[in-house]
Design a protein around this motif. Structure first.
Motif, PDB file in Angstrom:
ATOM      1  N   PRO A  69    -101.118-145.955  17.490  1.00 26.65           N
ATOM      2  CA  PRO A  69    -100.529-146.930  16.565  1.00 26.65           C
ATOM      3  C   PRO A  69     -99.854-146.273  15.355  1.00 26.65           C
ATOM      4  CG  PRO A  69    -102.724-147.634  17.222  1.00 26.65           C
ATOM      5  CD  PRO A  69    -102.537-146.241  17.756  1.00 26.65           C
ATOM      6  N   LEU A  70    -100.443-145.193  14.863  1.00 25.21           N
ATOM      7  CA  LEU A  70     -99.840-144.500  13.719  1.00 25.21           C
ATOM      8  C   LEU A  70     -98.526-143.844  14.142  1.00 25.21           C
ATOM      9  CD1 LEU A  70     -99.927-143.592  10.815  1.00 25.21           C
ATOM     10  CD2 LEU A  70    -101.489-141.758  11.474  1.00 25.21           C
ATOM     11  N   LEU A  71     -98.528-143.201  15.291  1.00 26.50           N
ATOM     12  CA  LEU A  71     -97.313-142.573  15.799  1.00 26.50           C
ATOM     13  C   LEU A  71     -96.237-143.615  16.084  1.00 26.50           C
ATOM     14  CD1 LEU A  71     -96.310-139.758  16.414  1.00 26.50           C
ATOM     15  CD2 LEU A  71     -97.102-140.034  18.752  1.00 26.50           C
ATOM     16  N   THR A  72     -96.641-144.744  16.637  1.00 30.31           N
ATOM     17  CA  THR A  72     -95.699-145.829  16.910  1.00 30.31           C
ATOM     18  C   THR A  72     -95.095-146.353  15.613  1.00 30.31           C
ATOM     19  OG1 THR A  72     -96.937-146.457  18.882  1.00 30.31           O
ATOM     20  CG2 THR A  72     -95.444-148.110  17.975  1.00 30.31           C
ATOM     21  N   GLY A  73     -95.941-146.519  14.590  1.00 31.08           N
ATOM     22  CA  GLY A  73     -95.433-146.968  13.289  1.00 31.08           C
ATOM     23  C   GLY A  73     -94.437-145.985  12.696  1.00 31.08           C
ATOM     24  N   LEU A  74     -94.763-144.695  12.779  1.00 34.89           N
ATOM     25  CA  LEU A  74     -93.839-143.679  12.277  1.00 34.89           C
ATOM     26  C   LEU A  74     -92.521-143.723  13.057  1.00 34.89           C
ATOM     27  CD1 LEU A  74     -96.323-140.717  11.767  1.00 34.89           C
ATOM     28  CD2 LEU A  74     -95.035-141.875   9.964  1.00 34.89           C
ATOM     29  N   TYR A  75     -92.629-143.880  14.376  1.00 31.46           N
ATOM     30  CA  TYR A  75     -91.410-143.941  15.188  1.00 31.46           C
ATOM     31  C   TYR A  75     -90.597-145.188  14.861  1.00 31.46           C
ATOM     32  CZ  TYR A  75     -88.112-143.875  18.969  1.00 31.46           C
ATOM     33  OH  TYR A  75     -86.935-143.866  19.679  1.00 31.46           O
ATOM     34  N   PHE A  76     -91.275-146.310  14.637  1.00 28.72           N
ATOM     35  CA  PHE A  76     -90.581-147.553  14.302  1.00 28.72           C
ATOM     36  C   PHE A  76     -89.768-147.386  13.022  1.00 28.72           C
ATOM     37  CE2 PHE A  76     -90.411-151.688  12.136  1.00 28.72           C
ATOM     38  CZ  PHE A  76     -89.717-152.412  13.078  1.00 28.72           C
ATOM     39  N   ILE A  77     -90.319-146.678  12.038  1.00 31.86           N
ATOM     40  CA  ILE A  77     -89.634-146.485  10.761  1.00 31.86           C
ATOM     41  C   ILE A  77     -88.571-145.393  10.843  1.00 31.86           C
ATOM     42  CG2 ILE A  77     -89.932-145.774   8.349  1.00 31.86           C
ATOM     43  CD1 ILE A  77     -91.035-148.561   8.893  1.00 31.86           C
ATOM     44  N   PHE A  78     -88.913-144.269  11.467  1.00 29.09           N
ATOM     45  CA  PHE A  78     -88.023-143.105  11.415  1.00 29.09           C
ATOM     46  C   PHE A  78     -87.196-142.875  12.680  1.00 29.09           C
ATOM     47  CE2 PHE A  78     -91.431-142.046   8.373  1.00 29.09           C
ATOM     48  CZ  PHE A  78     -90.652-141.934   7.235  1.00 29.09           C
ATOM     49  N   GLY A  79     -87.588-143.456  13.799  1.00 25.77           N
ATOM     50  CA  GLY A  79     -86.826-143.339  15.036  1.00 25.77           C
ATOM     51  C   GLY A  79     -86.548-141.906  15.457  1.00 25.77           C
ATOM     52  N   GLN A  80     -85.292-141.636  15.785  1.00 21.99           N
ATOM     53  CA  GLN A  80     -84.887-140.327  16.285  1.00 21.99           C
ATOM     54  C   GLN A  80     -85.136-139.222  15.261  1.00 21.99           C
ATOM     55  OE1 GLN A  80     -84.073-139.662  19.440  1.00 21.99           O
ATOM     56  NE2 GLN A  80     -84.047-137.508  18.869  1.00 21.99           N
ATOM     57  N   THR A  81     -85.135-139.551  13.986  1.00 23.66           N
ATOM     58  CA  THR A  81     -85.417-138.550  12.958  1.00 23.66           C
ATOM     59  C   THR A  81     -86.820-137.983  13.151  1.00 23.66           C
ATOM     60  OG1 THR A  81     -83.967-139.731  11.419  1.00 23.66           O
ATOM     61  CG2 THR A  81     -85.453-138.104  10.468  1.00 23.66           C
ATOM     62  N   LEU A  82     -87.778-138.832  13.506  1.00 27.86           N
ATOM     63  CA  LEU A  82     -89.143-138.371  13.782  1.00 27.86           C
ATOM     64  C   LEU A  82     -89.155-137.447  14.998  1.00 27.86           C
ATOM     65  CD1 LEU A  82     -92.235-138.529  13.242  1.00 27.86           C
ATOM     66  CD2 LEU A  82     -92.270-140.437  14.871  1.00 27.86           C
ATOM     67  N   VAL A  83     -88.454-137.843  16.041  1.00 30.22           N
ATOM     68  CA  VAL A  83     -88.399-137.036  17.259  1.00 30.22           C
ATOM     69  C   VAL A  83     -87.815-135.654  16.951  1.00 30.22           C
ATOM     70  CG1 VAL A  83     -87.385-136.882  19.577  1.00 30.22           C
ATOM     71  CG2 VAL A  83     -88.250-139.074  18.727  1.00 30.22           C
ATOM     72  N   SER A  84     -86.842-135.582  16.062  1.00 31.85           N
ATOM     73  CA  SER A  84     -86.233-134.305  15.679  1.00 31.85           C
ATOM     74  C   SER A  84     -87.102-133.502  14.712  1.00 31.85           C
ATOM     75  CB  SER A  84     -84.868-134.549  15.030  1.00 31.85           C
ATOM     76  OG  SER A  84     -84.012-135.199  15.928  1.00 31.85           O
ATOM     77  N   ALA A  85     -87.905-134.192  13.904  1.00 27.62           N
ATOM     78  CA  ALA A  85     -88.725-133.518  12.892  1.00 27.62           C
ATOM     79  C   ALA A  85     -89.988-132.893  13.486  1.00 27.62           C
ATOM     80  CB  ALA A  85     -89.104-134.493  11.784  1.00 27.62           C
ATOM     81  N   LEU A  86     -90.596-133.549  14.463  1.00 23.18           N
ATOM     82  CA  LEU A  86     -91.872-133.067  14.997  1.00 23.18           C
ATOM     83  C   LEU A  86     -91.810-131.644  15.563  1.00 23.18           C
ATOM     84  CD1 LEU A  86     -93.362-136.320  16.556  1.00 23.18           C
ATOM     85  CD2 LEU A  86     -94.070-135.147  14.473  1.00 23.18           C
TER      86      LEU A  86
END
Length: 184
Positions: A69-86
């Protein structure tokens, strides 16, 4: 986006990053407790280890998975930026530089090998994504700033001590690079 909606999204993003930091600290406490219990069972005594050694052990051997749920929330807010940041966090591309006066800088090495210098509490980066997406309010932050925030929340960054003179030099070079980039 309306101004109210932007404020809600920014507050949600900060809350999620705060929750990530709390989750990371709880996992570290659990890891220390398990380690002490294991030490008691095997040798009858507790071997004290520094916090830094404990953390390195946890991150290198037992990096906790972030709850869905935390990862989903982060993805919901940041989207592709999260995928690139991790991957930047995973590859240990985030460093916190601290000088004797207690001031800090964050350096993130991007995918191209370029070094981005950030201020700890700032949301500014001189990358292209910041100029073209963040300034236009298409994204909350670039992947470098997000990687820095996540690395700090997880305490998964490299720590470097620098002198006060090195701190000043890094800031001056950063300023000169930005001036040069804007005049060319």
């Amino acid at each position: 986006m309306s101004e109210q909606f932007e404020i809600i999204v920014e507050n949600t993003a900060e809350a999620l990053l705060f929750e990530l930091a709390n989750y990371s600290q709880e996992k570290l406490r659990q890891h220390r407790k398990r380690k002490r219990l294991d030490g008691d069972n095997q040798q009858g005594e507790i071997h004290e280890q520094s916090e830094e050694d404990d953390l390195e052990d946890l991150l290198s051997k037992q990096m906790p998975t972030v709850p869905g749920p935390l990862l989903t929330g982060l993805y919901f807010i940041f989207g592709q930026t999260l995928v690139s940041a991790l991957p930047l966090v995973d590859r240990e591309m985030v460093s916190v530089l601290t000088c004797p006066k207690g001031r800090s800088l964050i350096q993130v090495i991007g995918d191209t090998g370029r070094m981005y210098t950030l201020l700890p509490k700032g949301n500014f980066c001189d990358c292209e994504a910041y100029k073209f997406r963040v300034v236009k309010a298409e994204a909350l932050m670039c992947k470098h700033v997000l990687a820095a925030r996540i690395a700090i929340a997880l305490d998964a960054y490299l720590k470097k001590d620098i002198t006060d003179k090195e701190y000043q030099t890094i800031l001056c070079h950063q300023e000169l690079d930005m001036i040069a980039a804007n005049t060319c």
